[in-house]
Design a protein around this motif. Structure first.
Motif, short mmCIF file in Angstrom:
data_model
loop_
_atom_site.label_atom_id
_atom_site.label_comp_id
_atom_site.label_asym_id
_atom_site.label_seq_id
_atom_site.Cartn_x
_atom_site.Cartn_y
_atom_site.Cartn_z
N ILE A 1 -38.20 -111.04 18.63
CA ILE A 1 -36.92 -110.59 18.07
C ILE A 1 -37.13 -109.96 16.69
N ALA A 2 -37.91 -110.64 15.85
CA ALA A 2 -38.19 -110.12 14.52
C ALA A 2 -38.94 -108.79 14.60
N GLN A 3 -39.90 -108.70 15.52
CA GLN A 3 -40.66 -107.45 15.66
C GLN A 3 -39.79 -106.32 16.19
N SER A 4 -38.91 -106.62 17.13
CA SER A 4 -38.00 -105.60 17.65
C SER A 4 -37.10 -105.07 16.54
N THR A 5 -36.58 -105.98 15.73
CA THR A 5 -35.72 -105.57 14.61
C THR A 5 -36.49 -104.70 13.63
N GLU A 6 -37.67 -105.13 13.28
CA GLU A 6 -38.51 -104.35 12.37
C GLU A 6 -38.80 -102.97 12.95
N PHE A 7 -39.05 -102.90 14.24
CA PHE A 7 -39.38 -101.64 14.90
C PHE A 7 -38.24 -100.63 14.77
N TYR A 8 -37.01 -101.06 15.05
CA TYR A 8 -35.90 -100.11 15.02
C TYR A 8 -35.55 -99.67 13.60
N TYR A 9 -35.72 -100.55 12.64
CA TYR A 9 -35.51 -100.12 11.25
C TYR A 9 -36.63 -99.18 10.80
N TRP A 10 -37.83 -99.40 11.31
CA TRP A 10 -38.94 -98.49 11.00
C TRP A 10 -38.69 -97.12 11.59
N ASN B 1 -32.81 -108.17 6.58
CA ASN B 1 -33.70 -109.08 5.86
C ASN B 1 -33.97 -110.30 6.72
N ALA B 2 -34.86 -111.15 6.25
CA ALA B 2 -35.26 -112.32 7.02
C ALA B 2 -34.09 -113.27 7.26
N THR B 3 -33.19 -113.35 6.31
CA THR B 3 -32.04 -114.25 6.46
C THR B 3 -31.13 -113.80 7.59
N GLU B 4 -30.87 -112.50 7.66
CA GLU B 4 -30.02 -111.98 8.72
C GLU B 4 -30.67 -112.16 10.09
N ILE B 5 -31.97 -111.92 10.16
CA ILE B 5 -32.69 -112.09 11.42
C ILE B 5 -32.67 -113.55 11.85
N ALA B 6 -32.88 -114.46 10.89
CA ALA B 6 -32.87 -115.89 11.20
C ALA B 6 -31.51 -116.34 11.70
N ALA B 7 -30.45 -115.78 11.13
CA ALA B 7 -29.10 -116.14 11.57
C ALA B 7 -28.87 -115.68 13.00
N TYR B 8 -29.38 -114.51 13.34
CA TYR B 8 -29.26 -114.02 14.71
C TYR B 8 -30.03 -114.92 15.68
N VAL B 9 -31.25 -115.27 15.32
CA VAL B 9 -32.08 -116.13 16.18
C VAL B 9 -31.40 -117.48 16.42
N ALA B 10 -30.61 -117.93 15.44
CA ALA B 10 -29.93 -119.23 15.56
C ALA B 10 -28.54 -119.12 16.17
N SER B 11 -28.09 -117.92 16.54
CA SER B 11 -26.75 -117.74 17.08
C SER B 11 -26.66 -118.33 18.50
N PRO B 12 -25.45 -118.70 18.94
CA PRO B 12 -25.30 -119.42 20.22
C PRO B 12 -25.90 -118.72 21.43
N GLY B 13 -25.76 -117.39 21.50
CA GLY B 13 -26.23 -116.69 22.68
C GLY B 13 -27.69 -116.29 22.63
N VAL B 14 -28.38 -116.69 21.56
CA VAL B 14 -29.77 -116.28 21.37
C VAL B 14 -30.69 -117.47 21.18
N LYS B 15 -30.20 -118.54 20.58
CA LYS B 15 -31.02 -119.67 20.19
C LYS B 15 -31.77 -120.26 21.39
N TRP B 16 -33.06 -120.41 21.24
CA TRP B 16 -33.93 -120.89 22.31
C TRP B 16 -33.52 -122.27 22.80
N GLU B 17 -33.21 -123.15 21.88
CA GLU B 17 -32.90 -124.54 22.25
C GLU B 17 -31.57 -124.67 23.01
N ASN B 18 -30.73 -123.66 22.92
CA ASN B 18 -29.46 -123.72 23.64
C ASN B 18 -29.63 -123.53 25.13
N ALA B 19 -30.77 -123.02 25.55
CA ALA B 19 -31.11 -122.92 26.97
C ALA B 19 -31.90 -124.16 27.35
#
Length: 527
Positions: A396-405, A422-440
């Motif tokens: 996810i972080a690499q995909s985000t970096e790629f599109y901004y690049w 920034n890292a904070t925004e990416i971390a918030a996305y990774v922790a969001s309900p529809g994305v968070k790994w542990e929610n599956a």
């Protein structure tokens, strides 16, 4: 890049700066035109022959993808119409013909290489390895579209002295083609660790290689990353499962021996350096934007909005009359309503400055994000959930970096300034309900998370890979309007063969005629 173009001209090959699309076929496929060719020139011509199906170009995007894969993947929104789930003959024929011209260039490279003295063959071995890796990347895509294809005997008219009748190729089974490619790629992965290249040969390789610029380390990573992709693709097929487990474990267990693309700096791309050359993305604009081919789909926009995806503003832009709000077109609305919404300017579109009007947009072959998702899947299936989560989040972080690049490459700013992430925004996305790994909580649910992230990452940039992965995972799950006006009421499972096969390769076509329909699944589509 200037040096590459100079070499093409100075050695007698067709100049990329003054050619038409057909020039490569005319110059490289005709046996009488290659009498004075050599491995280096033919290698460059081979790479160039399919460049418009790697770099985003008008014909591929407007004619081939606009009404086919971009719809079937719900990478875009569109107004429903009759017969919309039947790939058009123009789409199929041009892509088919391009691949077989491309394959013919490879066969000519084989012919030239085979005539070299043994010592010269050894010196130029790197050209054959690199060319075959590149060929297999694109062969995999054609198999994933059609299934069985003419392959082992295809493209050999030059080698057969121009004998047309004896050059009509049989169809190879799709699983046999995958087996052969995996066998060879494994061999190349080992050989690349021991290969020795003389300095003059390395310089020639660097000059002619506009994919990886002669970087042997990247070719190694490309080879192993392609292996990992293909192994994942066949992982649901019983006959391949032992091989998948063994070879995947070997790749992940020894990164020194089998390195992967693990960073965006190593992405395999055809980069654009000079807009006056024939390596450019100047026709991406008309290819994607004409006839509203860049409208955002509801499913992707809703997922990105709900989970505050930082890629949203990099990949899309609000409609001109949307007041800054991102809206995606609902595929279940009737066509007249959809048409009115598109005309009204409230639907989001693909970000023009990042994508379609970015004349420096690279041709994308394989990226670190895709590889991280493949690694995550491999670890998940092997029972290592912690490693799977790490790779998933990294992707996810690499995909985000790629599109901004990608946006930093652009020579266009019609979409306005892109606010950085920034890292904070990416971390918030990774922790969001529809994305968070542990929610599956189950493997199946986690595979759906991976499938969704691949779909977002691929969007309109890698539509063939996206369609294959959607079919393999059966995820994300989309709603489509039922086309009651046609026997094909929903998106197809495969593409038909080019109609010329029935006319000119009749005997061989008869062996696959029964499966030449839109409902026969590709062999790896086991769900």
């Amino acid at each position: 890049m200037k040096k590459i173009l100079f070499i093409l001209v100075a050695t007698g090959a067709i100049s990329l700066t003054a050619c038409k699309k057909s020039d490569f076929a005319d110059s490289y496929a005709n046996p009488s035109s290659v009498a004075n060719s050599n491995v280096e020139k033919q290698f460059a011509g081979f790479l160039a022959s399919n460049r418009w199906y790697v770099l985003p170009d008008y014909w591929n995007y407007f004619v081939v993808l606009r009404t086919t894969l971009n719809h079937y993947n719900q990478a875009v929104g569109w107004a429903n119409s009759a017969n919309q789930y039947v790939p058009g003959a123009a789409s199929i024929t041009d892509r088919w013909n391009n691949y077989y011209n491309f394959l013919a260039q490879f066969r000519e490279l084989e012919n030239i290489y085979a005539k070299l003295p043994e010592d010269d063959q050894k010196d130029r071995r790197i050209f054959m390895i690199a060319a075959t890796i590149y060929l297999y990347d694109h062969t995999q895509k054609v198999v994933d579209l059609h299934g069985d294809i003419p392959w082992s005997e295809a493209g050999k008219m030059s080698a057969n002295g121009g004998d047309y009748a004896n050059s009509l190729p049989k169809y190879d089974k799709a699983d046999a083609i995958y087996t052969k490619m995996l066998d060879d790629l494994k061999g190349f992965a080992d050989e690349l660790n021991t290969i020795s290249i003389k300095n003059p040969i390395q310089e020639g390789f660097k000059n002619q290689d506009f994919v990886n610029n002669g970087d042997l380390a990247i070719w190694k990573k490309y080879c192993n990353s392609l292996r990992l992709r293909m192994l994942a693709r066949v992982s649901g097929v019983t006959a391949f499962q032992s091989r998948v487990a063994t070879e995947t474990a070997a790749i992940l267990g020894d990164p020194n021996k089998y390195p992967l693309i693990t960073d965006n700096a190593d992405n395999v791309l055809i980069n654009v350096y000079n807009l006056n050359s024939e390596i450019h993305s100047k026709n991406f604009r008309t290819g994607l934007e004409d006839w509203d081919g860049n409208i955002a789909g509801k499913a992707m926009i809703d997922h990105m909005k709900t989970n505050s995806d930082p890629r949203l503003r990099a990949i899309f832009e609000p409609g001109a009359n949307a007041g800054g709000v991102y809206n995606g077109l609902d595929p279940m609305l009737n066509s007249s309503t959809q048409t009115s919404l598109i005309a009204g300017g409230t639907m989001s579109i693909y970000n023009r400055s990042t994508l379609s009007r970015n004349q420096y947009f690279p041709g994308v072959l394989i990226t670190a994000a895709e590889v991280s998702y493949l690694v995550a899947e491999a670890y998940l299936r092997a029972g290592n959930d912690a490693a799977a989560k790490t790779a998933y989040n990294k992707g996810i972080a690499q995909s985000t970096e790629f599109y901004y690049w990608l946006r930093t490459l652009s020579n266009d700013n019609v979409s306005g300034t892109l606010a950085p992430t920034n890292a904070t925004e990416i971390a918030a996305y990774v922790a969001s309900p529809g994305v968070k790994w542990e929610n599956a909580t189950t493997t199946a649910e986690k595979l759906k998370l991976l499938a969704t992230q691949k779909w977002i990452h691929f969007n309109v940039v890698q539509p063939v890979e996206s369609w294959a992965e959607i079919r393999r995972f059966d995820a994300p799950v989309f709603n489509f309007e039922v086309d009651n006006a046609n026997a094909q009421k929903q998106p197809p499972y495969r593409w038909l063969y080019a109609t010329a096969e029935q006319t000119y390769n009749t005997a061989n076509y008869s062996t696959v005629k029964a499966q030449d329909n839109l409902t026969t699944k590709i062999f790896w589509d086991t769900k």
